[in-house]
Design a protein around this motif. Structure first.
Motif, PDB file in Angstrom:
ATOM      1  N   VAL A   1      12.356   2.943  -1.274  1.00 39.52           N
ATOM      2  CA  VAL A   1      11.055   2.383  -1.451  1.00 39.52           C
ATOM      3  C   VAL A   1      10.190   2.908  -2.596  1.00 39.52           C
ATOM      4  O   VAL A   1      10.100   4.094  -2.413  1.00 39.52           O
ATOM      5  CB  VAL A   1      10.262   2.300   0.024  1.00 39.52           C
ATOM      6  N   ILE A   2       9.917   2.174  -3.314  1.00 41.27           N
ATOM      7  CA  ILE A   2       9.147   2.651  -4.300  1.00 41.27           C
ATOM      8  C   ILE A   2       7.675   2.257  -4.443  1.00 41.27           C
ATOM      9  O   ILE A   2       7.348   0.919  -4.144  1.00 41.27           O
ATOM     10  CB  ILE A   2       9.405   2.130  -5.987  1.00 41.27           C
ATOM     11  N   ARG A   3       6.674   3.205  -4.618  1.00 45.46           N
ATOM     12  CA  ARG A   3       5.174   2.773  -4.454  1.00 45.46           C
ATOM     13  C   ARG A   3       4.465   3.541  -5.386  1.00 45.46           C
ATOM     14  O   ARG A   3       4.573   4.717  -5.753  1.00 45.46           O
ATOM     15  CB  ARG A   3       4.683   3.237  -3.003  1.00 45.46           C
ATOM     16  N   THR A   4       3.892   2.584  -6.145  1.00 43.59           N
ATOM     17  CA  THR A   4       2.589   3.340  -7.115  1.00 43.59           C
ATOM     18  C   THR A   4       1.348   2.733  -6.757  1.00 43.59           C
ATOM     19  O   THR A   4       1.203   1.600  -6.107  1.00 43.59           O
ATOM     20  CB  THR A   4       2.981   2.917  -8.492  1.00 43.59           C
ATOM     21  N   SER A   5       0.100   3.293  -7.303  1.00 43.82           N
ATOM     22  CA  SER A   5      -0.942   3.068  -6.811  1.00 43.82           C
ATOM     23  C   SER A   5      -2.014   3.401  -7.768  1.00 43.82           C
ATOM     24  O   SER A   5      -1.695   4.408  -8.826  1.00 43.82           O
ATOM     25  CB  SER A   5      -1.460   3.512  -5.661  1.00 43.82           C
ATOM     26  N   VAL A   6      -3.155   2.703  -8.003  1.00 42.66           N
ATOM     27  CA  VAL A   6      -4.248   3.088  -8.671  1.00 42.66           C
ATOM     28  C   VAL A   6      -4.631   4.470  -8.130  1.00 42.66           C
ATOM     29  O   VAL A   6      -4.569   4.573  -7.063  1.00 42.66           O
ATOM     30  CB  VAL A   6      -5.525   2.203  -8.639  1.00 42.66           C
ATOM     31  N   ASP A   7      -5.372   5.285  -9.123  1.00 46.09           N
ATOM     32  CA  ASP A   7      -5.820   6.637  -8.598  1.00 46.09           C
ATOM     33  C   ASP A   7      -7.333   6.629  -8.551  1.00 46.09           C
ATOM     34  O   ASP A   7      -8.022   7.611  -9.221  1.00 46.09           O
ATOM     35  CB  ASP A   7      -5.394   7.553  -9.729  1.00 46.09           C
ATOM     36  N   HIS A   8      -7.765   5.617  -8.135  1.00 46.23           N
ATOM     37  CA  HIS A   8      -9.191   5.618  -7.627  1.00 46.23           C
ATOM     38  C   HIS A   8      -9.581   4.778  -6.191  1.00 46.23           C
ATOM     39  O   HIS A   8      -8.588   4.263  -5.800  1.00 46.23           O
ATOM     40  CB  HIS A   8     -10.239   4.941  -8.581  1.00 46.23           C
ATOM     41  N   GLY A   9     -10.694   4.735  -5.798  1.00 49.18           N
ATOM     42  CA  GLY A   9     -10.975   4.448  -4.689  1.00 49.18           C
ATOM     43  C   GLY A   9     -11.423   2.983  -4.625  1.00 49.18           C
ATOM     44  O   GLY A   9     -11.476   2.337  -5.495  1.00 49.18           O
ATOM     45  N   THR A  10     -12.319   2.563  -3.421  1.00 50.55           N
ATOM     46  CA  THR A  10     -12.412   0.952  -3.369  1.00 50.55           C
ATOM     47  C   THR A  10     -13.727   0.779  -4.133  1.00 50.55           C
ATOM     48  O   THR A  10     -14.035  -0.423  -4.090  1.00 50.55           O
ATOM     49  CB  THR A  10     -12.634   0.627  -1.664  1.00 50.55           C
TER      50      THR A  10
END
Length: 333
Positions: A295-304
């Motif tokens: 499973v590959i997961r990337t994300s933004v590096d900031h909050g809501t």
């Protein structure tokens, strides 16, 4: 036959900037050239984001990935309709927190079923999620639980610096307690594997020290570097991995930015996060490394960013970087 990888983009906390940055990112036509994006979330808040951002796009609501059209100008939404339309924007909400968890859960199911090739997450709010009944420290821990993964790590990546962590969402005293030679070795190995998959020939890995000046031969601390880090470094070296350290934390990130190393192993959360965010929060992304089942997961590096949610201020730059990185991490068939 679709050759572009299908990237599942989770909406995150609907009361935050997630819906806005997703809509803005999917207004970039080149995203559709490299992948087939589908948003996993509540359609009502995508619709609001389209209105807020004055975007000339439409929605295609689906209940199965096979019904997606993957066409620029029409956002495919795997609809999980569980949030009241009157949800206040910019406020902590248990309802939104629970929904954010459910979006991730569905994304993991789709990834495990091979219906999507990677997950890209918009930010969730930890307080809202926990008030919504899900006692996790963040996305990384959720994904580890849902994929039954024990050996995993958080990697942060920016154009100039990559950092992978021995520990993340725990207090500093607990973080130091948790570090041991085997954990050090496993994270070094994860770093080597993920960069090798990304095309690096022999990744140059540096390990940061725990104490000031990496202990300076016992002058600072209680020998943590010798007890907790060096045995793991030596084990990795014996397997042919190009790793060195521990280096003084106040200089190793500077050296990596200047090209001496491809990635730095950070010992705790802020040690790794601060240099990445100083270089530019909008350019950084978060990658969960080592999840079972590929499973590959990337994300933004900031909050809501509740303070600017719903105001058409939030930048989509980190979301664009996260989508592109997800595509790069998908193995070629």
């Amino acid at each position: 036959m679709l050759k572009r990888p299908v990237i599942g983009i989770t909406m995150g906390d609907a009361a935050g900037v997630g819906p806005e940055i997703i809509v803005k990112a999917l207004k970039h036509s080149d995203i559709y050239d490299i992948c087939a994006p589908v948003v996993i979330g509540d359609w009502k808040f995508l619709k609001k984001a389209i209105e807020v951002t004055k975007s000339d796009v439409s929605l295609n609501l689906i209940e199965d990935i096979k019904d997606a059209r993957f066409s620029y100008g029409q956002i495919d939404c795997f609809n999980i309709d569980i949030i009241p339309e009157a949800l206040p924007i910019g406020e902590v909400s248990p309802t939104a927190g629970n929904a954010a968890f459910q979006f991730v859960k569905k994304a993991v199911e789709l990834a495990q079923q091979k219906k999507i090739q990677a997950i890209c997450t918009a930010p969730l709010n930890k307080e809202a999620m926990q008030k919504g009944g899900h006692k996790f420290a963040g996305h990384t821990e959720i994904l580890a639980r849902l994929t039954n993964t024990e050996d995993y790590s958080m990697m942060l990546s920016s154009p100039k610096l990559k950092v992978i962590h021995l520990t993340t969402h725990v207090g500093l005293v607990k973080a130091i307690e948790m570090i041991n030679p085997e954990r050090t070795y496993k994270v070094i190995k994860l770093a080597d594997e993920v960069l090798t998959r990304a095309g690096y020939k022999r990744p140059k890995i540096a390990v940061s020290g725990i104490n000031p000046h990496a202990g300076e031969n016992g002058l600072f601390g209680n020998g943590e570097e010798e007890k907790k880090l060096i045995p793991g470094i030596v084990k990795a070296q014996q397997e042919g991995i190009e790793v060195s350290g521990p280096y003084p934390p106040d200089t190793v990130f500077f050296r990596a930015v200047n090209g001496d190393f491809d990635i730095v192993v950070a010992c705790y959360h802020d040690q790794g996060h601060i240099p990445i965010k100083v270089l530019g929060m909008e350019d950084g992304i978060n990658v969960t490394v080592g999840l079972n089942g590929g499973v590959i997961r990337t994300s933004v590096d900031h909050g809501t960013a509740f303070d600017i949610a719903g105001k058409n201020i939030a930048s989509e730059k980190s979301m664009l970087a996260a989508i592109r990185s997800a595509v790069e991490l998908v193995p070629e068939n």
